[in-house]
Design an enzyme around this catalytic site. Structure first.
Site, PDB file in Angstrom:
ATOM      1  N   SER A 135       9.620  -6.124   6.178  1.00 60.24           N
ATOM      2  CA  SER A 135       9.078  -7.319   5.518  1.00 60.24           C
ATOM      3  C   SER A 135       9.848  -8.555   5.912  1.00 60.24           C
ATOM      4  O   SER A 135       9.375  -9.657   5.687  1.00 60.24           O
ATOM      5  CB  SER A 135       9.166  -7.228   4.001  1.00 60.24           C
ATOM      6  OG  SER A 135       9.450  -5.992   3.526  1.00 60.24           O
ATOM      7  N   HIS A 156       3.080  -5.326  10.102  1.00 63.17           N
ATOM      8  CA  HIS A 156       3.434  -5.481   8.690  1.00 63.17           C
ATOM      9  C   HIS A 156       2.196  -5.305   7.816  1.00 63.17           C
ATOM     10  O   HIS A 156       1.300  -6.155   7.807  1.00 63.17           O
ATOM     11  CB  HIS A 156       4.078  -6.866   8.470  1.00 63.17           C
ATOM     12  CG  HIS A 156       4.588  -7.051   7.080  1.00 63.17           C
ATOM     13  ND1 HIS A 156       4.542  -8.243   6.396  1.00 63.17           N
ATOM     14  CD2 HIS A 156       5.166  -6.173   6.219  1.00 63.17           C
ATOM     15  CE1 HIS A 156       5.052  -8.090   5.198  1.00 63.17           C
ATOM     16  NE2 HIS A 156       5.440  -6.845   5.065  1.00 63.17           N
ATOM     17  N   GLU A 168      -0.174  -7.950   9.594  1.00 63.30           N
ATOM     18  CA  GLU A 168       0.414  -8.979  10.464  1.00 63.30           C
ATOM     19  C   GLU A 168       0.934  -8.274  11.722  1.00 63.30           C
ATOM     20  O   GLU A 168       1.665  -7.283  11.623  1.00 63.30           O
ATOM     21  CB  GLU A 168       1.573  -9.681   9.756  1.00 63.30           C
ATOM     22  CG  GLU A 168       1.108 -10.542   8.602  1.00 63.30           C
ATOM     23  CD  GLU A 168       2.260 -11.155   7.813  1.00 63.30           C
ATOM     24  OE1 GLU A 168       2.145 -12.319   7.425  1.00 63.30           O
ATOM     25  OE2 GLU A 168       3.277 -10.470   7.566  1.00 63.30           O
ATOM     26  N   ASN A 206       5.059 -13.320   3.735  1.00 61.45           N
ATOM     27  CA  ASN A 206       6.270 -13.344   2.907  1.00 61.45           C
ATOM     28  C   ASN A 206       7.007 -14.675   2.965  1.00 61.45           C
ATOM     29  O   ASN A 206       7.706 -15.036   2.017  1.00 61.45           O
ATOM     30  CB  ASN A 206       7.198 -12.190   3.285  1.00 61.45           C
ATOM     31  CG  ASN A 206       6.747 -10.893   2.627  1.00 61.45           C
ATOM     32  OD1 ASN A 206       5.919 -10.896   1.729  1.00 61.45           O
ATOM     33  ND2 ASN A 206       7.279  -9.776   3.097  1.00 61.45           N
TER      34      ASN A 206
HETATM   35  N1  3HC Z   1      -5.711   4.340  -3.088  1.00 63.22           N
HETATM   36  C1  3HC Z   1      -6.959   4.472  -3.567  1.00 63.22           C
HETATM   37  N2  3HC Z   1      -7.404   3.800  -4.642  1.00 63.22           N
HETATM   38  C2  3HC Z   1      -6.528   2.968  -5.264  1.00 63.22           C
HETATM   39  C3  3HC Z   1      -5.206   2.785  -4.810  1.00 63.22           C
HETATM   40  C4  3HC Z   1      -4.805   3.518  -3.680  1.00 63.22           C
HETATM   41  N3  3HC Z   1      -3.570   3.421  -3.179  1.00 63.22           N
HETATM   42  N4  3HC Z   1      -4.576   1.891  -5.633  1.00 63.22           N
HETATM   43  C5  3HC Z   1      -5.482   1.534  -6.576  1.00 63.22           C
HETATM   44  N5  3HC Z   1      -6.657   2.183  -6.353  1.00 63.22           N
HETATM   45  C6  3HC Z   1      -7.900   2.078  -7.108  1.00 63.22           C
HETATM   46  C7  3HC Z   1      -7.635   2.151  -8.605  1.00 63.22           C
HETATM   47  O1  3HC Z   1      -7.526   3.489  -9.027  1.00 63.22           O
HETATM   48  C8  3HC Z   1      -8.874   1.458  -9.169  1.00 63.22           C
HETATM   49  O2  3HC Z   1      -9.945   2.368  -9.262  1.00 63.22           O
HETATM   50  P1  3HC Z   1     -11.018   2.237 -10.476  1.00 63.22           P
HETATM   51  O3  3HC Z   1     -11.762   0.979 -10.191  1.00 63.22           O
HETATM   52  O4  3HC Z   1     -11.873   3.460 -10.332  1.00 63.22           O
HETATM   53  O5  3HC Z   1     -10.215   2.205 -11.737  1.00 63.22           O
HETATM   54  C9  3HC Z   1      -9.208   0.429  -8.097  1.00 63.22           C
HETATM   55  O6  3HC Z   1      -8.484   0.801  -6.904  1.00 63.22           O
HETATM   56  C10 3HC Z   1      -8.807  -0.975  -8.476  1.00 63.22           C
HETATM   57  O7  3HC Z   1      -7.447  -0.984  -8.886  1.00 63.22           O
HETATM   58  P2  3HC Z   1      -6.987  -1.531 -10.309  1.00 63.22           P
HETATM   59  O8  3HC Z   1      -7.889  -1.068 -11.380  1.00 63.22           O
HETATM   60  O9  3HC Z   1      -5.529  -1.220 -10.439  1.00 63.22           O
HETATM   61  O10 3HC Z   1      -7.159  -3.074 -10.340  1.00 63.22           O
HETATM   62  P3  3HC Z   1      -7.413  -4.266  -9.354  1.00 63.22           P
HETATM   63  O11 3HC Z   1      -8.873  -4.447  -9.201  1.00 63.22           O
HETATM   64  O12 3HC Z   1      -6.585  -5.359  -9.908  1.00 63.22           O
HETATM   65  O13 3HC Z   1      -6.847  -3.940  -7.912  1.00 63.22           O
HETATM   66  C11 3HC Z   1      -4.953  -4.518  -6.557  1.00 63.22           C
HETATM   67  C12 3HC Z   1      -5.500  -3.653  -7.689  1.00 63.22           C
HETATM   68  C13 3HC Z   1      -5.750  -4.265  -5.278  1.00 63.22           C
HETATM   69  C14 3HC Z   1      -3.519  -4.048  -6.359  1.00 63.22           C
HETATM   70  C15 3HC Z   1      -5.059  -6.021  -6.924  1.00 63.22           C
HETATM   71  O14 3HC Z   1      -4.535  -6.247  -8.190  1.00 63.22           O
HETATM   72  C16 3HC Z   1      -4.360  -6.904  -5.938  1.00 63.22           C
HETATM   73  O15 3HC Z   1      -4.885  -7.238  -4.891  1.00 63.22           O
HETATM   74  N6  3HC Z   1      -3.101  -7.328  -6.282  1.00 63.22           N
HETATM   75  C17 3HC Z   1      -2.272  -8.130  -5.393  1.00 63.22           C
HETATM   76  C18 3HC Z   1      -1.549  -7.209  -4.443  1.00 63.22           C
HETATM   77  C19 3HC Z   1      -0.757  -7.962  -3.431  1.00 63.22           C
HETATM   78  O16 3HC Z   1      -0.663  -9.183  -3.403  1.00 63.22           O
HETATM   79  N7  3HC Z   1      -0.135  -7.198  -2.532  1.00 63.22           N
HETATM   80  C20 3HC Z   1       0.724  -7.743  -1.520  1.00 63.22           C
HETATM   81  C21 3HC Z   1       2.112  -7.577  -1.999  1.00 63.22           C
HETATM   82  S1  3HC Z   1       3.269  -8.298  -0.879  1.00 63.22           S
HETATM   83  C22 3HC Z   1       3.575  -7.091   0.220  1.00 63.22           C
HETATM   84  O17 3HC Z   1       3.083  -5.990   0.168  1.00 63.22           O
HETATM   85  C23 3HC Z   1       4.506  -7.451   1.316  1.00 63.22           C
HETATM   86  C24 3HC Z   1       5.825  -6.727   1.183  1.00 63.22           C
HETATM   87  O18 3HC Z   1       6.474  -6.912   2.429  1.00 63.22           O
HETATM   88  C25 3HC Z   1       6.705  -7.274   0.090  1.00 63.22           C
END
Ligand code: 3HC
Length: 305
Positions: A135, A156, A168, A206
């Site tokens: 990251s 990434h 990325e 990031n």
């Molecule tokens: N595999 C399969 N399904 C999954 C899953 C996975 N790994 N994770 C979640 N799901 C499913 C859930 O079970 C849920 O199913 P349902 O609708 O049947 O209940 C569905 O996906 C939707 O998940 P949630 O109900 O938890 O809720 P959301 O609609 O809010 O989606 C999210 C979750 C996609 C994580 C959304 O909240 C989101 O986009 N959050 C922001 C995440 C983000 O910004 N990530 C980047 C982080 S920074 C990074 O990674 C960089 C690093 O270097 C630091």
């Protein structure tokens, strides 16, 4: 596609997701872990995710009138099984020797990553492309350690890898143009939109996201607003799926601290790269966010309590 066989080092939070999307993209995948128990838990996460995605795919096919319920379920289950059959776990580095691409997704420790790439450089066939999912560390330093800087990129991915649509693709001044194109094609095969970026701190996401998260923590420290109100503001005011405080819990407070501390040391004159005291305190207390059940919020599994 030039890349058919992929090695992934690390089957943790990011690694298991990378393994899964590479297999979903049709690649044969070998995943390396230090111990069998880590492989078992990573592969169990993949099984759970594939089951969930298969349920959703079947529901979608029925809703769109493409198949009846029984046929849709049978097809989705067979697709998930075919994906799973392309994944193999190993604890032997030697099993990565004939991979076309090896992606590293291990602990965020530059010395450990450099050591790994040095070893892989001696083991893998000359044409193997190396990639790091770091990251925050410079890709160029790992590329040099590997002994094959022309065949090295950053790839990434974002958490959760199965759902986030971006990858990325990072090039250094030494990255071969064809290697870069092959890496982008691989990202697209994994179902991601590849964006190109130079080897800069934090790349695109990031570099913008982490200072935004730390600024939100400083608002909290000053008492400008509560965590809930900061998060609600950014969700409803900007249409983000999570607010910055919740996202810090989701990413992990230790990971966030690690990234910012690393930047503070490397770029001491950059005002955007400073560690909020509250972040340091919470990490000290072991409140690392979703993974420990408490950070700024309390968590039950993947959901806020
Ligand atoms: N595999 C399969 N399904 C999954 C899953 C996975 N790994 N994770 C979640 N799901 C499913 C859930 O079970 C849920 O199913 P349902 O609708 O049947 O209940 C569905 O996906 C939707 O998940 P949630 O109900 O938890 O809720 P959301 O609609 O809010 O989606 C999210 C979750 C996609 C994580 C959304 O909240 C989101 O986009 N959050 C922001 C995440 C983000 O910004 N990530 C980047 C982080 S920074 C990074 O990674 C960089 C690093 O270097 C630091």
């Amino acid at each position: 596609m030039a890349i058919q066989k992929v090695g992934v080092v690390g089957c943790g939070l990011m690694g298991h997701g990378i393994v899964q999307v590479a297999a979903q993209g049709g690649c044969q995948v070998v995943v390396l872990e230090a111990e069998q128990k880590f492989l078992d838990s990573g592969l169990a996460r993949i099984d759970k995710s594939l089951t969930k995605l298969a349920e959703k795919a079947a529901e979608k096919a029925v809703k769109e009138g493409k198949a009846n319920e029984a046929d849709a379920k049978a097809k989705a289950t067979a697709d998930a099984a075919a994906t799973r059959a392309r994944i193999r776990g190993t604890t032997s580095q030697q099993d990565l020797a004939d991979c076309d691409l090896v992606i590293e997704a291990i602990v965020e420790n530059l010395d450990v990553k450099k050591k790994l790439f040095k070893e892989l450089g001696a083991i893998c066939k000359a044409s193997t492309i190396f990639a790091s999912n770091t990251s925050s560390f410079p890709i160029g330093e790992m590329a040099t350690a590997s002994g094959r800087p022309a065949r090295f990129v950053g790839l990434h991915f974002f958490n959760p890898v199965q759902l986030m649509k971006l990858v990325e693709v990072v090039r250094t001044d030494s990255t071969d143009a064809q290697v870069f194109e092959d890496a982008k094609a691989f990202g697209a095969a994994c179902g991601k939109a590849p964006v190109a970026c130079k080897d800069t701190p934090g790349f695109v996401v990031n570099r913008l996201l982490v200072p935004y998260m730390t600024e939100a923590m400083r608002m909290l420290e000053r008492g400008d607003a509560t965590a809930q109100d900061i998060d609600t503001a950014m969700k409803l005011g900007c249409g983000y799926p999570m607010g910055p405080i919740e996202l810090t819990d989701y990413v992990g407070l230790d990971t966030t601290l690690f990234i910012v501390e690393g930047w503070t040391k490397r770029y001491p004159d950059e005002p955007a790269f400073t560690v909020p005291a509250v972040l340091r305190e919470k990490v000290k207390l072991g409140k690392l966010g979703r993974k420990t059940g408490e950070g700024f919020y309390k968590w039950e599994g993947d959901k806020r309590a």
